[in-house]
Design an enzyme around this catalytic site. Sequence first.
Site, PDB file in Angstrom:
ATOM      1  N   ARG A 112       0.723  -1.198  -0.252  1.00 53.43           N
ATOM      2  CA  ARG A 112       0.383   0.052  -0.057  1.00 53.43           C
ATOM      3  C   ARG A 112       0.900   1.350  -0.044  1.00 53.43           C
ATOM      4  NH1 ARG A 112      -4.005   0.875   4.404  1.00 53.43           N
ATOM      5  NH2 ARG A 112      -2.873   2.082   5.650  1.00 53.43           N
ATOM      6  N   THR A 116      -0.868   7.743  -0.742  1.00 53.34           N
ATOM      7  CA  THR A 116      -2.312   7.185  -1.113  1.00 53.34           C
ATOM      8  C   THR A 116      -3.164   6.696  -0.588  1.00 53.34           C
ATOM      9  OG1 THR A 116      -1.190   6.109  -3.188  1.00 53.34           O
ATOM     10  CG2 THR A 116      -0.775   8.022  -4.006  1.00 53.34           C
ATOM     11  N   ASP A 208      -0.116  -2.638  12.978  1.00 51.92           N
ATOM     12  CA  ASP A 208       0.840  -2.923  11.568  1.00 51.92           C
ATOM     13  C   ASP A 208       0.693  -3.991  11.151  1.00 51.92           C
ATOM     14  OD1 ASP A 208       2.709  -3.315   8.559  1.00 51.92           O
ATOM     15  OD2 ASP A 208       2.083  -1.352   8.668  1.00 51.92           O
ATOM     16  N   ASP A 211       4.367  -5.475  10.289  1.00 56.13           N
ATOM     17  CA  ASP A 211       5.403  -5.430  10.243  1.00 56.13           C
ATOM     18  C   ASP A 211       5.827  -6.124  12.379  1.00 56.13           C
ATOM     19  OD1 ASP A 211       6.500  -3.294   9.187  1.00 56.13           O
ATOM     20  OD2 ASP A 211       5.856  -2.186  10.095  1.00 56.13           O
TER      21      ASP A 211
HETATM   22  C1  PRP Z   1      -1.769  -4.689   4.742  1.00 51.25           C
HETATM   23  C2  PRP Z   1      -2.614  -5.512   4.958  1.00 51.25           C
HETATM   24  C3  PRP Z   1      -3.334  -5.656   3.660  1.00 51.25           C
HETATM   25  C4  PRP Z   1      -3.896  -4.257   3.388  1.00 51.25           C
HETATM   26  C5  PRP Z   1      -4.684  -3.848   4.101  1.00 51.25           C
HETATM   27  O1  PRP Z   1       0.034  -4.769   3.925  1.00 51.25           O
HETATM   28  O2  PRP Z   1      -1.921  -6.634   4.954  1.00 51.25           O
HETATM   29  O3  PRP Z   1      -2.739  -6.715   2.497  1.00 51.25           O
HETATM   30  O4  PRP Z   1      -1.683  -3.343   4.516  1.00 51.25           O
HETATM   31  O5  PRP Z   1      -5.060  -2.400   3.433  1.00 51.25           O
HETATM   32  P1  PRP Z   1      -5.606  -1.991   2.443  1.00 51.25           P
HETATM   33  O6  PRP Z   1      -7.574  -2.783   2.766  1.00 51.25           O
HETATM   34  O7  PRP Z   1      -6.300  -0.844   2.996  1.00 51.25           O
HETATM   35  O8  PRP Z   1      -5.684  -2.380   1.117  1.00 51.25           O
HETATM   36  P2  PRP Z   1       0.550  -3.775   3.432  1.00 51.25           P
HETATM   37  O9  PRP Z   1       0.027  -2.814   2.496  1.00 51.25           O
HETATM   38  O10 PRP Z   1       1.191  -3.092   4.326  1.00 51.25           O
HETATM   39  O11 PRP Z   1       1.661  -4.638   2.945  1.00 51.25           O
HETATM   40  P3  PRP Z   1       2.886  -6.058   4.039  1.00 51.25           P
HETATM   41  O12 PRP Z   1       1.876  -6.713   4.377  1.00 51.25           O
HETATM   42  O13 PRP Z   1       4.256  -6.286   3.380  1.00 51.25           O
HETATM   43  O14 PRP Z   1       3.792  -5.312   5.372  1.00 51.25           O
HETATM   44  N1  URA Z   2      -2.415  -2.793   7.240  1.00 49.50           N
HETATM   45  C1  URA Z   2      -1.681  -2.941   8.347  1.00 49.50           C
HETATM   46  O1  URA Z   2      -1.514  -3.679   8.560  1.00 49.50           O
HETATM   47  N2  URA Z   2      -3.190  -3.113   9.130  1.00 49.50           N
HETATM   48  C2  URA Z   2      -4.012  -1.735   9.182  1.00 49.50           C
HETATM   49  O2  URA Z   2      -4.211  -1.647  10.499  1.00 49.50           O
HETATM   50  C3  URA Z   2      -4.057  -1.081   8.179  1.00 49.50           C
HETATM   51  C4  URA Z   2      -3.352  -1.660   6.657  1.00 49.50           C
END
Ligand code: PRP
Ligand code: URA
Length: 217
Positions: A112, A116, A208, A211
Amino acid sequence: MTIKRHPIFLNFYEVCHPLIQHKLTVLRDLNTNKKDFKALVGEISMLLAYETTKNLPMTLRAIETPLEKCECPVLAGKKPVVLAVLRAGLGMVDGFLTLMPSARVGHIGLYRDEKTFKPHLYYFKIPSHSKDRHFFICDPMLATGGSAVAAIEKLKEAGVKKITLVCLVAAPEGVKKVFKTYPDVPIYAASLDRELNKKAYILPGVGDAGDRLFGTK
Ligand code: PRP
Ligand code: URA
């Protein structure tokens, strides 16, 4: 299991089993360490897998017990697919595979954009004969819904017809977006949380997920 179907988003199901709810509370706690966080994501996913696979089609197989021949039920058709949304969805795969060891595993890489909140696709690999398989999209967080919609879109482009989205925590904004775009895709979550904050994080949420799973912050 106790399942709450949403009165407006008719394809959204909250799985309210006491074990799931207890584990989710520990998961939310900021004092829960990385090791326990990972274990809990796995345990909750396994319990959600039990619920979300309840409508898989069945057929009869002729077998012989030590006492007689009989026809007994088995899963029908091609092996289902657990689709991990990278990164955090990786934490859910083993929970699903504990219950469905021969399920196939697909991966979709989405991150994400911090400003944006739009998803960016960087990887997509799914098993062959995907058109005939049931896909379980696994992502712990359904926030704005952008990532879920992008994952569903890729599967639909590939001809996949049976899709279930499985999350640990969902925000109303994300459920609404998926429901409006793909009303045919059922969504299962351990909790429908209150709202998103200004940075599109779920409240109260778990923080997160990527993380906390991988210790990257
Ligand atoms: C997080 C989570 C989802 C997304 C959800 O991933 O695991 O995939 O955000 O957000 P949305 O519904 O607004 O799209 P992230 O993009 O942070 O990637 P990561 O798992 O690699 O940290
Ligand atoms: N992605 C995450 O990991 N946590 C949130 O709360 C939203 C998006």
